[in-house]
Enzyme design. Structure first.
Site, mmCIF file in Angstrom:
data_model
loop_
_atom_site.group_PDB
_atom_site.id
_atom_site.type_symbol
_atom_site.label_atom_id
_atom_site.label_comp_id
_atom_site.label_asym_id
_atom_site.label_seq_id
_atom_site.Cartn_x
_atom_site.Cartn_y
_atom_site.Cartn_z
ATOM 1 N N HIS A 1 20.797 49.051 14.345
ATOM 2 C CA HIS A 1 21.543 48.063 14.927
ATOM 3 C C HIS A 1 20.782 46.622 15.021
ATOM 4 O O HIS A 1 19.488 46.539 15.072
ATOM 5 C CB HIS A 1 21.942 48.555 16.322
ATOM 6 C CG HIS A 1 20.894 48.446 17.419
ATOM 7 N ND1 HIS A 1 20.553 47.404 18.148
ATOM 8 C CD2 HIS A 1 20.139 49.466 18.055
ATOM 9 C CE1 HIS A 1 19.662 47.820 18.969
ATOM 10 N NE2 HIS A 1 19.243 48.908 18.867
ATOM 11 N N GLU B 1 25.870 47.438 19.189
ATOM 12 C CA GLU B 1 25.100 48.989 19.652
ATOM 13 C C GLU B 1 24.932 49.129 21.114
ATOM 14 O O GLU B 1 24.990 50.057 21.621
ATOM 15 C CB GLU B 1 24.117 49.296 18.898
ATOM 16 C CG GLU B 1 23.403 50.711 18.784
ATOM 17 C CD GLU B 1 22.574 50.720 19.830
ATOM 18 O OE1 GLU B 1 22.031 51.903 20.400
ATOM 19 O OE2 GLU B 1 22.171 49.736 20.718
#
Length: 517
Positions: free
Chosen positions: A283, A327
């Site tokens: 992420h 994320e």
């Protein structure tokens, strides 16, 4: 913890060269490009250069790279530009998400009778106070009577059994203009908040349920914007509020809660069999509180550097590198990506490898436990995950580096891939959990302190990196890339059930629990 020495950046190149000849039958054939020559080009200084650029981006954009901010957009532009220049087919995949920002510390106080001021959790997130603003709470500054809604006090012995605020009928007779006091339980927080708002509440307080393990301050998310201020409290604070009849409460939150657009960056190499995809992921977003250089600039920079060095190789299998957005808001980017792929496209992804926080300063070298060999916590990953774990174990064993397993808890972007049956694995060096004495004996560092003392804080900067952990894990990523790029037999079965039959609920979010309930 003592800083690592300068020899570790050099080691990243040597590690891959040393390990690849010893991996076994998955190694490239003699006619394939020399992996040891490639390894010499993949070094930790290259990764650190990407981290310095991410730090510069954060510095130029208010100290953050969170999704929905200019800092994230600049990070995505940087990564996409590097990959395009290296010859990758780059897709920037937009998606909408609920953006949330808290502008000031919240206020919760009982004005009368028996006045009391409750301690807020500061914007930095530490230390945790008696209450906290729920993510996606609306803004408001209200002073109003407090009205309890279907509370279970004393709490039921069964965790998760309270239905407080879960049904519209709970609000029968609720006076418009009051503040609703509700209890955690069977339904999502947003259901309680929306039911309260529909009944005319001007604010909502949701307190923990009261059983062991369910007493701490709720730090939850509503998942979507609501119009009234909503806070979560500890069980003790909620019980205190409920105990005083006729309470008048002052509740104040200052937030931005709106729908914004962010992005995933997906890069496909031009080589390899498109029906056999080896996918790497990390992420790219930080939390709003800081630049996120370890979490997760480290994983993003690691896979980016490997991608830049392997992009020109005529590999047998196709390599795909993924940089996820949002994320930190419950895996929204990877969830969106997996949800938008057809069953046929999902079936082409044979391996997913996830790298989230690979350079924690008080690190432990942790490999996702694909076979559930410790028989505790979360179960095994899909068929083939055990083979991925063994590859990383072999890498560290050859280097005589200790390593431990870590569960697939659902805290990172492997979650959506596991849910559709894709063999998964990866590496992790730890977040806010405290290092044990046994781990300190294995890895050095300080027992009783977090793996990353700057987790989700403004101090997660370029100075919050272990060069040794970064070098070792960069070598592991490069090893996996070369092995799986040329492997004739990728982990997992040749066929697997349709993704719809495999998709299951999985724990998501960044806080060890489902933060929506």
């Amino acid at each position: 913890m003592r800083r690592t020495t300068r020899r570790w950046p050099v080691m990243a190149a040597a590690t891959v060269a040393l390990v690849l000849p010893l991996i076994g039958p998955a190694s490239p054939a003699a006619a394939d490009p020399d992996p040891a020559a490639l390894a010499k080009a993949i070094t930790a200084p290259g990764v650190k250069q990407h981290l310095r650029e991410l730090q510069r981006i954060a510095d130029a954009n208010g100290g953050t790279r969170a999704s929905g901010t200019p800092g994230f957009d600049a990070s995505a532009t940087y990564v996409a530009g590097k990959l395009r220049k290296a010859g990758y087919k780059v897709t920037v995949q937009p998606f909408e998400f609920p953006y949330f920002e808290e502008l000031a510390e919240p206020v919760l106080e009982r004005v009368s009778p028996s006045p009391r001021v409750f301690v807020p959790t500061p914007l930095s997130g530490t230390p945790i106070g008696e209450f906290d603003t729920m993510t996606q709470s609306g803004s408001g500054d209200v002073t109003a009577p407090l009205r309890a809604v279907d509370l279970t006090l004393p709490p039921s012995p069964t965790p998760g059994s309270s239905t407080s605020g879960c049904e519209a009928a709970d609000f029968a007779g609720f006076p418009a203009g009051a503040i609703a006091l509700m209890q955690r339980g069977t339904c999502d927080f947003v259901v309680k908040a929306r039911n309260a708002a529909a009944a005319g509440a001007v604010g909502a307080i949701i307190f923990n349920e009261g059983q062991p393990g369910r007493t701490a301050t709720l730090q939850g998310t509503l998942g979507e914007p609501v119009t009234i201020p909503v806070v979560g409290t500890s069980f003790a604070a909620g019980e205190n509020l409920a105990a005083v009849a006729g309470s008048v409460v002052h509740l104040k939150t200052q937030t931005i809660s709106q729908i914004r657009t962010t992005y995933n960056v997906i890069a496909d190499s031009k080589w390899g069999d498109g029906n056999k995809i080896v996918q790497f992921g990390a992420h790219l977003d930080s939390v709003l509180a800081g630049p996120g250089i370890n979490d997760n600039g480290s994983g993003s920079a690691g896979i980016l550097e490997v991608a830049l060095k392997v992009g020109a190789l005529p590999t047998r299998n196709k390599l795909r590198f993924s940089f996820w957005g949002a994320e930190e808001l419950n895996l929204l980017g990877s969830e969106h990506y997996v949800d938008t792929l057809s069953p046929a496209e999902l079936g082409k992804i044979k391996v997913y490898l996830n790298f989230d926080m690979i350079a924690s300063p008080n690190y432990a070298l942790q490999i996702y436990d694909g076979d559930d060999s410790d028989a505790v916590g979360a179960g095994p990953g899909p068929e083939g995950s055990a083979e991925i774990e063994k590859l990383f174990e072999k890498y560290f064993d050859v280097l005589r580096q200790p390593h431990i397993g870590t569960d697939f808890t659902g805290r990172s972007d492997y979650g959506p891939f596991i849910a559709v049956g894709i063999p998964s694995g990866g590496l992790f060096t730890g977040a806010e959990v405290l290092k044990t004495p046994e781990q300190a004996a294995l890895f050095g560092g300080t027992a009783g302190q977090p793996y990353d003392g700057c987790y989700h804080q403004s101090c997660d900067t370029i100075n919050n990196i272990s060069d040794k952990a970064l070098a070792l894990n960069t070598g592991a990523i490069a090893t996996a890339a070369v092995v799986y790029a040329y492997s004739r037999d990728l982990p997992g079965p040749d066929t697997r059930p349709a993704p719809a039959a495999l998709r299951t609920l999985h724990t998501s979010g960044a806080d060890h629990h489902d933060p929506t309930r």
